[in-house]
Design a protein around this motif. Structure first.
Motif: not given
Length: 334
Positions: A162-165, A134-137, A115-118
């Motif tokens: 992911s939130f820290f990224a 915004l992608g990481f959020l 999902f993150g990669a997509s």
């Protein structure tokens, strides 16, 4: 052994030993004590499944990266959606319907990674003009939702990372320079203090979601990693703090993380004071570390502001002196 020798039942003996261990070790988590062979095998299988899901996820990402330009755009989207849906549906079916929780959990974790990669690949493919962090959020929000639905600690850990990224990417996007790196240790320390405090204070509710362990473990690691750079004597010379803190987004984020750390420390001291002997001491350590981090970056910012003002005054005085010398030289008789 004494109880067994006196004819006390083995089950009650082990239960008493387990209870005594928990009382003597106030830092013990919900799994402190004795682990049966079945529990050890389940943990090993779950760990191997997560590692396998990570390897498979990276393999899929590398496959797309190597053949990205040769795949038509509609087929790319179709493959990404198919992989995401297949991993999620198969994982849910194996976990809930066919009694394979470890394999099913690994596939759901793989679906979260995909999902993150997509999110990033589709955004890059269609040149979406959006805020880059915004992608990481979005990834963190999706991972939190999945972790909540399936009660997964590893997926919750992925959401926390992911939130820290997203926080770090926002910092870099706001400053557009490498000076932002000087604030990252403060982000780490405050974020870690907030995670550990909130995860320990809310254990009664977070244990039901399997969030307690990843919050406490990652919180401790982040806190230690963030505090380490502040132990260096010349840490204030690594970068310029003052221009970074002058940016509203960065200042608001630091204030938000500091407030979360304070709430976590207060919650730990209040909610766990009866059933956790070390709760007040832990809360004091978290609060003290957060205050020291804030003092360190604010003092560095003030010192840099004073140094800049002093340098500007020297330059003005030097320019004034050169102007006076020029006037004297012009008026001097030949």
């Amino acid at each position: 052994m004494f109880l067994l020798a006196r004819g006390f039942p083995q089950t009650e003996t082990l239960a008493l030993i387990h209870h005594g261990h928990a009382l003597l070790n106030p830092l013990a988590g919900p799994t402190a004590g004795f682990l049966t062979g079945e529990e050890r095998r389940n943990r090993l299988a779950q760990t191997l499944g997560i590692l396998g899901a990570l390897v498979a996820g990276f393999g899929v990402i590398l496959f797309f990266a190597a053949n990205w330009s040769d795949i038509p755009r509609p087929l790319r989207v179709l493959l990404l959606l198919a992989a995401l849906v297949a991993a999620s549906v198969a994982g849910f079916a194996l976990r809930e319907l066919y009694g394979r929780p470890n394999v099913g959990h690994a596939l759901i974790f793989l679906g979260t990674v995909l999902f993150g990669a997509s999110v990033f690949l589709v955004g890059q493919m269609y040149n979406v003009e959006a805020h880059d962090p915004l992608g990481f959020l979005l990834w963190a929000a999706g991972a939190f939702a999945i972790a909540f639905l399936v009660r997964s600690g590893p997926i919750a850990a992925l959401a926390i990372l992911s939130f820290f990224a997203w926080l770090v990417h926002e910092l870099i996007d706001a400053t557009a320079s490498y000076d932002a790196a000087v604030i990252v240790p403060a982000y780490l320390a405050l974020y870690g203090a907030a995670l550990y405090g909130l995860g320990t204070a809310g254990r009664q509710w977070l244990d039901l979601l399997r969030f307690t362990r990843p919050m406490r473990i990652l919180g401790f690691v982040f806190l230690v990693a963030g505090l380490l750079p502040f132990t260096f004597r010349d840490a204030h010379e690594f970068g310029e703090v003052d221009p970074v803190l002058d940016i509203d987004r960065v200042a608001v984020t630091v204030a938000f993380l500091a407030a979360a750390a304070g709430i976590g420390a207060a919650g730990l001291a209040i909610l766990r004071r009866h059933d956790r002997v070390t709760a007040p001491a832990e809360a004091a350590v978290l609060l003290g570390c957060s205050v020291l981090v804030l003092v360190a970056i604010l003092m560095a910012a003030n010192a840099q502001a004073e140094a800049d003002a002093h340098q500007h005054a020297e330059q003005s005085q030097r320019a004034h002196g050169c102007r006076e010398v020029g006037i004297v030289a012009r008026d001097a008789p030949l």
